[in-house]
Motif scaffolding. Sequence first.
Motif, PDB file in Angstrom:
ATOM      1  N   ARG A 182       7.245  40.187 -56.296  1.00  0.00           N
ATOM      2  CA  ARG A 182       8.379  41.119 -56.358  1.00  0.00           C
ATOM      3  C   ARG A 182       8.499  41.849 -57.695  1.00  0.00           C
ATOM      4  O   ARG A 182       9.142  42.889 -57.767  1.00  0.00           O
ATOM      5  CB  ARG A 182       9.681  40.379 -56.062  1.00  0.00           C
ATOM      6  N   THR A 183       7.863  41.340 -58.737  1.00  0.00           N
ATOM      7  CA  THR A 183       7.929  42.027 -60.028  1.00  0.00           C
ATOM      8  C   THR A 183       7.011  43.252 -60.076  1.00  0.00           C
ATOM      9  O   THR A 183       7.126  44.065 -60.979  1.00  0.00           O
ATOM     10  CB  THR A 183       7.551  41.065 -61.177  1.00  0.00           C
ATOM     11  N   ILE A 184       6.113  43.360 -59.101  1.00  0.00           N
ATOM     12  CA  ILE A 184       5.208  44.513 -59.027  1.00  0.00           C
ATOM     13  C   ILE A 184       5.878  45.579 -58.172  1.00  0.00           C
ATOM     14  O   ILE A 184       6.259  45.316 -57.029  1.00  0.00           O
ATOM     15  CB  ILE A 184       3.851  44.113 -58.408  1.00  0.00           C
ATOM     16  N   GLU A 185       6.037  46.777 -58.722  1.00  0.00           N
ATOM     17  CA  GLU A 185       6.666  47.875 -57.994  1.00  0.00           C
ATOM     18  C   GLU A 185       5.756  48.296 -56.842  1.00  0.00           C
ATOM     19  O   GLU A 185       4.564  48.540 -57.032  1.00  0.00           O
ATOM     20  CB  GLU A 185       6.912  49.033 -58.966  1.00  0.00           C
ATOM     21  N   THR A 186       6.317  48.354 -55.634  1.00  0.00           N
ATOM     22  CA  THR A 186       5.535  48.639 -54.433  1.00  0.00           C
ATOM     23  C   THR A 186       4.824  49.979 -54.515  1.00  0.00           C
ATOM     24  O   THR A 186       3.649  50.095 -54.149  1.00  0.00           O
ATOM     25  CB  THR A 186       6.439  48.592 -53.188  1.00  0.00           C
ATOM     26  N   GLY A 187       5.513  51.008 -54.977  1.00  0.00           N
ATOM     27  CA  GLY A 187       4.903  52.333 -55.071  1.00  0.00           C
ATOM     28  C   GLY A 187       3.711  52.355 -56.007  1.00  0.00           C
ATOM     29  O   GLY A 187       2.685  52.980 -55.716  1.00  0.00           O
ATOM     30  N   ALA A 188       3.836  51.677 -57.139  1.00  0.00           N
ATOM     31  CA  ALA A 188       2.735  51.635 -58.105  1.00  0.00           C
ATOM     32  C   ALA A 188       1.530  50.908 -57.511  1.00  0.00           C
ATOM     33  O   ALA A 188       0.383  51.352 -57.672  1.00  0.00           O
ATOM     34  CB  ALA A 188       3.186  50.951 -59.392  1.00  0.00           C
ATOM     35  N   LEU A 189       1.784  49.807 -56.824  1.00  0.00           N
ATOM     36  CA  LEU A 189       0.689  49.073 -56.192  1.00  0.00           C
ATOM     37  C   LEU A 189       0.043  49.925 -55.104  1.00  0.00           C
ATOM     38  O   LEU A 189      -1.189  49.944 -54.974  1.00  0.00           O
ATOM     39  CB  LEU A 189       1.178  47.742 -55.622  1.00  0.00           C
ATOM     40  N   ALA A 190       0.850  50.649 -54.341  1.00  0.00           N
ATOM     41  CA  ALA A 190       0.307  51.523 -53.289  1.00  0.00           C
ATOM     42  C   ALA A 190      -0.578  52.612 -53.887  1.00  0.00           C
ATOM     43  O   ALA A 190      -1.634  52.929 -53.323  1.00  0.00           O
ATOM     44  CB  ALA A 190       1.449  52.139 -52.484  1.00  0.00           C
ATOM     45  N   ARG A 191      -0.157  53.184 -55.015  1.00  0.00           N
ATOM     46  CA  ARG A 191      -0.962  54.238 -55.647  1.00  0.00           C
ATOM     47  C   ARG A 191      -2.312  53.708 -56.117  1.00  0.00           C
ATOM     48  O   ARG A 191      -3.287  54.451 -56.172  1.00  0.00           O
ATOM     49  CB  ARG A 191      -0.196  54.863 -56.808  1.00  0.00           C
ATOM     50  N   LEU A 192      -2.373  52.436 -56.442  1.00  0.00           N
ATOM     51  CA  LEU A 192      -3.642  51.822 -56.832  1.00  0.00           C
ATOM     52  C   LEU A 192      -4.439  51.382 -55.602  1.00  0.00           C
ATOM     53  O   LEU A 192      -5.627  51.674 -55.477  1.00  0.00           O
ATOM     54  CB  LEU A 192      -3.390  50.619 -57.752  1.00  0.00           C
ATOM     55  N   ALA A 193      -3.779  50.682 -54.680  1.00  0.00           N
ATOM     56  CA  ALA A 193      -4.479  50.056 -53.556  1.00  0.00           C
ATOM     57  C   ALA A 193      -4.953  51.044 -52.504  1.00  0.00           C
ATOM     58  O   ALA A 193      -6.035  50.865 -51.929  1.00  0.00           O
ATOM     59  CB  ALA A 193      -3.569  49.006 -52.903  1.00  0.00           C
TER      60      ALA A 193
END
Length: 144
Positions: free
Chosen positions: A47-58
Amino acid sequence: MTPPNPLAALQTSPWAYPALEAAHIAGIAVLFGSLLLFELRVLGLGRTIETGALARLALPVSVAGFALAALTGLTMFATQPQDLLPNPAFRLKMLLLMLAGANAGWFHARGSLVRADAIARVQALASAGLWLSVIVCGRAIAYV
C-alpha cells in the motif's frame, strides 16, 4: 536463386528452435512478473507504493514482454500449424489469451486503475488466474 526459408532453418537447426523457445519463455516471464506485481498492488499489498506510479512502470514492461512472447509464439506456430491447430491445449491457450486480453481491456476501459474497487480486485485475480492458465496450457501443448 530462391531466397532461404527462415522457417526451414528453425526446423533443421539444432539450436534455433530452442533459442526461440527460450526467448518465448523470457517474454512470458517479463509479462507475467510485471503483471503479477501490479495485480498484487491492486489486491492491496504494498500500500505504500502509489498504484499509478507502479502502473506507469509495469505496463510498458508488460507490453514489451507480451510483444516478445507473441512474436516468438507466432514464429513457433508458423513452423508447425498442422500439429498445433488440432491440439486441445493449444486451442485452450488461445481462448485464454483472448479472455486475458478482454479482461485487460475491460480493466482499463472502466478506469479500474483509479477506482481500485471490488471489481478491480476481481479483475486482478482473474488476470493472474488467466495468465497462469495460459502458461500451464503452453506447457501442456507438448504432452496432449
